[in-house]
Design a protein around this motif. Structure first.
Motif, PDB file in Angstrom:
ATOM      1  N   TYR A  69     -19.926   9.646  -6.535  1.00  0.00           N
ATOM      2  CA  TYR A  69     -20.799   8.759  -5.759  1.00  0.00           C
ATOM      3  C   TYR A  69     -19.913   7.942  -4.846  1.00  0.00           C
ATOM      4  O   TYR A  69     -19.101   7.145  -5.308  1.00  0.00           O
ATOM      5  CB  TYR A  69     -21.563   7.861  -6.746  1.00  0.00           C
ATOM      6  N   GLU A  70     -20.070   8.118  -3.537  1.00  0.00           N
ATOM      7  CA  GLU A  70     -19.130   7.477  -2.608  1.00  0.00           C
ATOM      8  C   GLU A  70     -19.207   5.954  -2.638  1.00  0.00           C
ATOM      9  O   GLU A  70     -18.261   5.284  -2.248  1.00  0.00           O
ATOM     10  CB  GLU A  70     -19.334   7.994  -1.175  1.00  0.00           C
ATOM     11  N   PHE A  71     -20.346   5.408  -3.095  1.00  0.00           N
ATOM     12  CA  PHE A  71     -20.471   3.949  -3.100  1.00  0.00           C
ATOM     13  C   PHE A  71     -19.885   3.314  -4.374  1.00  0.00           C
ATOM     14  O   PHE A  71     -19.994   2.104  -4.550  1.00  0.00           O
ATOM     15  CB  PHE A  71     -21.938   3.545  -2.937  1.00  0.00           C
ATOM     16  N   PRO A  73     -16.684   2.213  -6.176  1.00  0.00           N
ATOM     17  CA  PRO A  73     -15.253   2.008  -5.879  1.00  0.00           C
ATOM     18  C   PRO A  73     -14.337   2.678  -6.902  1.00  0.00           C
ATOM     19  O   PRO A  73     -13.246   3.133  -6.544  1.00  0.00           O
ATOM     20  CB  PRO A  73     -15.091   0.494  -5.920  1.00  0.00           C
ATOM     21  N   ARG A  76     -13.930   6.181  -5.888  1.00  0.00           N
ATOM     22  CA  ARG A  76     -13.054   6.294  -4.711  1.00  0.00           C
ATOM     23  C   ARG A  76     -11.590   6.070  -5.095  1.00  0.00           C
ATOM     24  O   ARG A  76     -10.693   6.648  -4.492  1.00  0.00           O
ATOM     25  CB  ARG A  76     -13.467   5.266  -3.643  1.00  0.00           C
ATOM     26  N   ALA A  77     -11.370   5.225  -6.108  1.00  0.00           N
ATOM     27  CA  ALA A  77      -9.989   4.955  -6.532  1.00  0.00           C
ATOM     28  C   ALA A  77      -9.382   6.164  -7.238  1.00  0.00           C
ATOM     29  O   ALA A  77      -8.176   6.382  -7.172  1.00  0.00           O
ATOM     30  CB  ALA A  77      -9.961   3.739  -7.447  1.00  0.00           C
ATOM     31  N   VAL A 101      -1.439   2.958   4.903  1.00  0.00           N
ATOM     32  CA  VAL A 101      -2.180   3.491   3.746  1.00  0.00           C
ATOM     33  C   VAL A 101      -1.674   2.827   2.465  1.00  0.00           C
ATOM     34  O   VAL A 101      -2.461   2.354   1.627  1.00  0.00           O
ATOM     35  CB  VAL A 101      -2.020   5.028   3.652  1.00  0.00           C
ATOM     36  N   ALA A 103      -0.134  -0.053   2.159  1.00  0.00           N
ATOM     37  CA  ALA A 103      -0.478  -1.486   2.147  1.00  0.00           C
ATOM     38  C   ALA A 103      -1.938  -1.682   1.770  1.00  0.00           C
ATOM     39  O   ALA A 103      -2.282  -2.633   1.061  1.00  0.00           O
ATOM     40  CB  ALA A 103      -0.194  -2.091   3.517  1.00  0.00           C
ATOM     41  N   SER A 104      -2.800  -0.775   2.221  1.00  0.00           N
ATOM     42  CA  SER A 104      -4.221  -0.936   1.910  1.00  0.00           C
ATOM     43  C   SER A 104      -4.497  -0.746   0.419  1.00  0.00           C
ATOM     44  O   SER A 104      -5.544  -1.138  -0.076  1.00  0.00           O
ATOM     45  CB  SER A 104      -5.065   0.042   2.737  1.00  0.00           C
ATOM     46  N   TRP A 105      -3.542  -0.139  -0.277  1.00  0.00           N
ATOM     47  CA  TRP A 105      -3.697   0.002  -1.728  1.00  0.00           C
ATOM     48  C   TRP A 105      -2.885  -1.026  -2.504  1.00  0.00           C
ATOM     49  O   TRP A 105      -2.693  -0.900  -3.712  1.00  0.00           O
ATOM     50  CB  TRP A 105      -3.319   1.424  -2.167  1.00  0.00           C
ATOM     51  N   GLY A 106      -2.370  -2.028  -1.824  1.00  0.00           N
ATOM     52  CA  GLY A 106      -1.811  -3.166  -2.562  1.00  0.00           C
ATOM     53  C   GLY A 106      -0.315  -3.327  -2.512  1.00  0.00           C
ATOM     54  O   GLY A 106       0.219  -4.231  -3.141  1.00  0.00           O
ATOM     55  N   GLN A 107       0.412  -2.490  -1.775  1.00  0.00           N
ATOM     56  CA  GLN A 107       1.853  -2.705  -1.679  1.00  0.00           C
ATOM     57  C   GLN A 107       2.124  -3.741  -0.592  1.00  0.00           C
ATOM     58  O   GLN A 107       1.373  -3.826   0.388  1.00  0.00           O
ATOM     59  CB  GLN A 107       2.563  -1.409  -1.314  1.00  0.00           C
ATOM     60  N   LEU A 148      -0.449  11.665   4.207  1.00  0.00           N
ATOM     61  CA  LEU A 148      -1.465  10.606   4.236  1.00  0.00           C
ATOM     62  C   LEU A 148      -2.319  10.639   2.967  1.00  0.00           C
ATOM     63  O   LEU A 148      -2.703   9.613   2.421  1.00  0.00           O
ATOM     64  CB  LEU A 148      -2.379  10.777   5.459  1.00  0.00           C
ATOM     65  N   ARG A 152      -1.726   7.516  -1.210  1.00  0.00           N
ATOM     66  CA  ARG A 152      -2.574   6.587  -1.962  1.00  0.00           C
ATOM     67  C   ARG A 152      -2.586   6.991  -3.436  1.00  0.00           C
ATOM     68  O   ARG A 152      -2.346   8.160  -3.756  1.00  0.00           O
ATOM     69  CB  ARG A 152      -3.994   6.617  -1.399  1.00  0.00           C
ATOM     70  N   PRO A 153      -2.854   6.058  -4.316  1.00  0.00           N
ATOM     71  CA  PRO A 153      -2.936   6.427  -5.733  1.00  0.00           C
ATOM     72  C   PRO A 153      -4.198   7.242  -6.025  1.00  0.00           C
ATOM     73  O   PRO A 153      -5.201   7.087  -5.325  1.00  0.00           O
ATOM     74  CB  PRO A 153      -2.995   5.081  -6.455  1.00  0.00           C
TER      75      PRO A 153
ATOM     76  N   MET B   1       0.693  -3.767  -7.364  1.00  0.00           N
ATOM     77  CA  MET B   1      -0.681  -3.441  -6.969  1.00  0.00           C
ATOM     78  C   MET B   1      -1.677  -4.487  -7.469  1.00  0.00           C
ATOM     79  O   MET B   1      -2.812  -4.188  -7.764  1.00  0.00           O
ATOM     80  CB  MET B   1      -1.075  -2.065  -7.512  1.00  0.00           C
ATOM     81  N   MET B   3      -2.414  -7.227  -5.827  1.00  0.00           N
ATOM     82  CA  MET B   3      -2.861  -8.079  -4.725  1.00  0.00           C
ATOM     83  C   MET B   3      -4.385  -8.128  -4.685  1.00  0.00           C
ATOM     84  O   MET B   3      -5.047  -7.189  -5.111  1.00  0.00           O
ATOM     85  CB  MET B   3      -2.341  -7.526  -3.395  1.00  0.00           C
ATOM     86  N   ARG B   8      -4.741  -7.420   0.530  1.00  0.00           N
ATOM     87  CA  ARG B   8      -4.500  -5.998   0.850  1.00  0.00           C
ATOM     88  C   ARG B   8      -4.948  -5.710   2.284  1.00  0.00           C
ATOM     89  O   ARG B   8      -4.237  -5.067   3.056  1.00  0.00           O
ATOM     90  CB  ARG B   8      -5.281  -5.103  -0.123  1.00  0.00           C
ATOM     91  N   ALA B  11      -2.570  -7.299   4.745  1.00  0.00           N
ATOM     92  CA  ALA B  11      -1.314  -6.548   4.915  1.00  0.00           C
ATOM     93  C   ALA B  11      -1.530  -5.329   5.810  1.00  0.00           C
ATOM     94  O   ALA B  11      -0.735  -5.049   6.719  1.00  0.00           O
ATOM     95  CB  ALA B  11      -0.790  -6.117   3.542  1.00  0.00           C
ATOM     96  N   ALA B  12      -2.645  -4.610   5.572  1.00  0.00           N
ATOM     97  CA  ALA B  12      -2.935  -3.424   6.393  1.00  0.00           C
ATOM     98  C   ALA B  12      -3.168  -3.839   7.842  1.00  0.00           C
ATOM     99  O   ALA B  12      -2.681  -3.186   8.775  1.00  0.00           O
ATOM    100  CB  ALA B  12      -4.163  -2.704   5.839  1.00  0.00           C
ATOM    101  N   THR B 102      -9.135   5.565   6.271  1.00  0.00           N
ATOM    102  CA  THR B 102      -8.212   4.992   5.281  1.00  0.00           C
ATOM    103  C   THR B 102      -8.895   3.900   4.442  1.00  0.00           C
ATOM    104  O   THR B 102      -8.816   3.919   3.210  1.00  0.00           O
ATOM    105  CB  THR B 102      -6.987   4.381   6.006  1.00  0.00           C
ATOM    106  N   GLY B 105     -12.238   4.976   2.521  1.00  0.00           N
ATOM    107  CA  GLY B 105     -11.961   5.924   1.433  1.00  0.00           C
ATOM    108  C   GLY B 105     -11.217   5.267   0.288  1.00  0.00           C
ATOM    109  O   GLY B 105     -10.973   5.894  -0.737  1.00  0.00           O
ATOM    110  N   ASP B 107     -10.572   1.980  -2.589  1.00  0.00           N
ATOM    111  CA  ASP B 107     -11.483   1.281  -3.515  1.00  0.00           C
ATOM    112  C   ASP B 107     -11.786  -0.142  -3.050  1.00  0.00           C
ATOM    113  O   ASP B 107     -12.412  -0.917  -3.770  1.00  0.00           O
ATOM    114  CB  ASP B 107     -10.895   1.268  -4.930  1.00  0.00           C
TER     115      ASP B 107
END
Lengths: 210, 533
Positions: A69-71, A73, A76-77, A101, A103-107, A148, A152-153, B1, B3, B8, B11-12, B102, B105, B107
């Motif tokens: 289910y795309e909604f 999270p 999606r993770a 990519v 950074a968007s996952w928390g680095q 790419l 991501r994890p 991870m 943050m 997050r 940062a992006a 990005t 897709g 979480d």
């Protein structure tokens, strides 16, 4: 946390056309699974259904005991996919895109750039870090698309013919990366037509044409 | 991870803003300079001049109490257009394709990811609507339609209307098919009621805006509009599920299309850019496309209903504007009024030209039929003749509706008899169709010789001009015709001949572009048989 791919009598039809005939399988251990079958057998449809991008017409599909289910999270993770060519930013270098990519996952931004460099190194395209996507060949673009996706994890990775445009040497590089990712505890389901990947995979699911 | 989502995203965003190809501060300042320059030295003086020369009777007419119902209907129809464009063109929840793929897709909460870009888009829409209103309202206020004290209320109403249209566009992007149909139905009902029962407009925010437009009220309707806009914004931004449940595939598809269109436009491939927004056939009526050309074209149009709707809105609106233009130039031609009649006439003609796009799909396919004429067993003349009926019939009917509306509301003024208004408007429509035919018959790609430098004395290369003329040939022909009608001395024979020659040029030159021969007969049946074998 469960780790599993489960399909029971899964079918996909659009109008009068059957895209995927009844398919059942269960995967519960990390590893690489090659998804094979002739053109039109439903490999991409199956991957899209597992990725939550295509609703099944019948049967059941569960990923880690949850319906795709795309909604959601959590879904999606846990699931990463490379089914179509992902969009790339024309005005960002390869390094910047991979770092974003991460950074968007928390680095942190600094760690993101370091990880991005390592990813390019693994893909044997470290020298292209400062290039833009439009400066790459088809094979280099494919390697970058893989980069790419794995930046991501994830716990489950869905790939649709990742060997496209790759020479024999790069296919071996891809296999090494996939093995390392599987050893880290992921399930990797990859549709493929290349014998090397089928042989390199631990398991195989074969789809018959609809 | 560990943050937070906000850090997050931060940062992006920092990486994105500092990317290699990001616009510099200098680029932004230059854009601002250009906007300020055009506003100060072009838009403001033109708005002032329009106000100076605008007919006070017309200005009072379109802002009178009697016009409240029609104004409300127009504003509601624009709301409907915003709703539909949010779904099929571009909604306010926008990210570049790479960021959409990005971030949507991941979480991360979509509410968190999309809140800022959606809010920016809504404010941009509201600002654009206010800017357009500021110019138009400035001219009308200058012409005496309202006292200057009312100017502020009108701008406030325009800003709030912009927010409402933006919210409707968001609904178009967000709703399910059923929800979209329901909302569109309500808006259509409100638009119809506005015309039939003007008293009902008091129950609709668009009606409140219409009342402000008519100078009937200020504080009450503006606060009502503000309350509705605020409630809508709260529903979008304070209710997490509004943004959370936006389908990523829809956002990504819209974003990819816009990004590709920008790229095509920047390289001069306007055809490819336009093609991206052309409605795809949606209904399974392909079996019905066999048969006569009329039936074939009618079914083709029905398979792309949104496109058909665009034609149904554009052509009557364009015809109404042309009707107003010809009736105001007429025998009482005044040079000083060109500032009003030229923009009005050009806009009307262009609306008709663009509206014919969805009715002439058959013309775009007809060149393939020339190549296969022997297989079909008909001549090139017949191939094109059978695709003429649908565009001619529908465009004439829709033009009739537009100009009929002007006559019914008695807006044409006393200068010209109704018959002449209808005849000249139909003449201009014929020219827009000829221009469309002319454009449809050209090759898809720019002729190679156009890419070669064309250097004139002084070392100036005109190849770019040639390409621009090639890209906009249909528009140029249409605009030339309408300008001729407005600017040339108003003598019926001269104008009729000019218009007739332009229409003839459009069709004849278009035909010449096909390479078809009018005199060539259809292939004999035996030839057809041998080709089939």
């Amino acid at each position: 946390m469960p780790l599993s791919l489960h399909c029971q009598d899964l079918t996909v039809t659009i109008g009068e056309t059957t895209l995927l005939t009844e398919t059942s399988f269960e995967v519960t251990d990390p590893g690489i699974i090659a998804l094979t079958g002739a053109n039109g057998a439903g490999k991409t449809t199956l991957l899209k259904t597992l990725a939550g991008r295509q609703l099944p017409s019948g049967g059941e599909v569960l990923i880690n005991d949850r319906t795709p289910y795309e909604f959601d999270p959590t879904f999606r993770a846990e699931v990463a996919s490379l089914i179509d060519t992902p969009p790339m930013a024309r005005d960002m270098t390869l390094l910047e895109q991979l770092a974003l990519v991460r950074a968007s996952w928390g680095q942190s931004p600094q760690a993101s750039f370091q990880s991005a460099e390592q990813t390019l190194q693994r893909l044997t395209i470290r020298g292209l870090a400062e290039r833009f996507p439009y400066e790459l060949s088809a094979g280099q673009l494919q390697l970058f698309a893989i980069g790419l996706t794995i930046s991501r994890p994830y716990r489950i990775l869905l790939l649709d013919e990742p060997e496209r445009h790759l020479d024999t040497e790069r296919v071996q590089t891809l296999l090494q990366i996939l093995r390392a990712e599987a050893q880290a505890g992921s399930i990797i389901l990859t549709a493929t037509h290349r014998q090397e990947i089928v042989e390199g995979a631990g398991d195989q699911i074969h789809l018959s044409a609809a | 991870m560990d943050m937070t989502e906000v850090s997050r995203l931060h940062a992006a965003r920092a990486i994105y803003l500092n990317r290699e190809g990001a616009p510099t501060a200098g680029d932004r300042w230059f854009s601002l300079y250009l906007i300020a320059f055009v506003t100060a030295f072009y838009i403001t003086p033109v708005a002032y001049l329009i106000g100076d020369f605008l007919d006070p009777t017309l200005a009072e007419g379109i802002t009178s109490s009697e016009a409240v119902g029609a104004t409300s209907s127009t504003l509601t129809t624009l709301g409907l257009a915003a709703l539909l464009s949010g779904r099929w063109v571009q909604g306010p929840a926008f990210l570049t394709p790479f960021l959409a793929h990005t971030l949507l897709g991941s979480d991360l909460s979509r509410h968190q990811v999309l809140r800022r870009p959606t809010l920016s888009s809504l404010l941009a829409i509201a600002t654009a609507v206010t800017a357009v209103a500021a110019i138009g309202v400035f001219a009308l206020t200058h012409a005496g339609a309202w006292p200057w004290q009312h100017y502020g209320w009108l701008l406030a109403a325009a800003f709030l209307l912009g927010i409402l249209w933006g919210l409707l566009s968001f609904l178009g992007q967000r709703l399910s098919d059923r929800g979209l149909l329901f909302t569109a139905g309500i808006l259509l009902l409100l638009a119809v009621l506005g015309v039939l029962l003007p008293g009902t407009v008091k129950a609709s925010p668009f009606g409140w805006a219409a009342m402000i437009w008519a100078g009937e009220a200020s504080w009450g309707p503006v606060s009502g509009l503000a309350a509705v806009a605020m409630a809508g914004a709260v529903l979008v931004f304070a209710n997490p599920s509004a943004l959370e449940k936006l389908p990523a595939a829809r956002i990504l598809a819209q974003s990819r299309r816009l990004s590709d269109a920008r790229l095509f436009t920047s390289t001069g491939n306007i055809n490819d850019a336009v093609e991206l927004f052309r409605a795809k056939p949606r209904r399974r009526l392909s079996r019905m496309t066999l048969g006569s050309g009329l039936r074939q074209d009618a079914v083709t149009a029905l398979r792309a209903p949104l496109s058909l709707l665009t034609a149904a809105l554009f052509i009557p609106t364009g015809a109404a504007l042309l009707g107003l233009t010809v009736s105001s130039v007429g025998v009482h031609f005044e040079e000083s009024r060109l500032v009003v009649t030229v923009p009005l006439g050009v806009l009307g003609a262009l609306l008709i030209f663009f509206g014919t796009g969805s009715l002439t799909e058959g013309w775009r396919q007809v060149k393939n039929e020339f190549d296969a004429a022997a297989l079909f067993g008909w001549s090139a003349r017949r191939a094109i003749g059978r695709r003429m009926l649908w565009p001619l019939m529908t465009t004439t009917a829709l033009t009739g509706i537009g100009v009929g509306l002007i006559l019914a509301l008695d807006l044409q003024g006393p200068h010209m008899p109704a018959v002449q208004v209808v005849a000249w408007t139909l003449g201009m429509t014929a020219l827009a169709l000829a221009a469309r035919f002319f454009q449809s018959m050209r090759d898809r790609d720019i002729p190679v010789e156009f890419l070669a430098p064309t250097v004139i004395p002084g070392g100036i290369d005109l190849s770019a001009v040639k390409i621009l003329v090639w890209l906009g040939d249909g528009i140029i022909l249409t605009v030339t015709g309408v300008l001729a009608m407005i600017i040339l001395p108003w003598e019926t024979p001269t104008l009729a001949v000019t218009l007739g020659v332009l229409v003839l040029i459009g069709f004849a030159w278009g035909w010449a572009r096909t390479g078809g021969n009018l005199l060539t007969r259809a292939p004999k049946k035996s030839t057809v048989g041998s080709l089939g074998a």
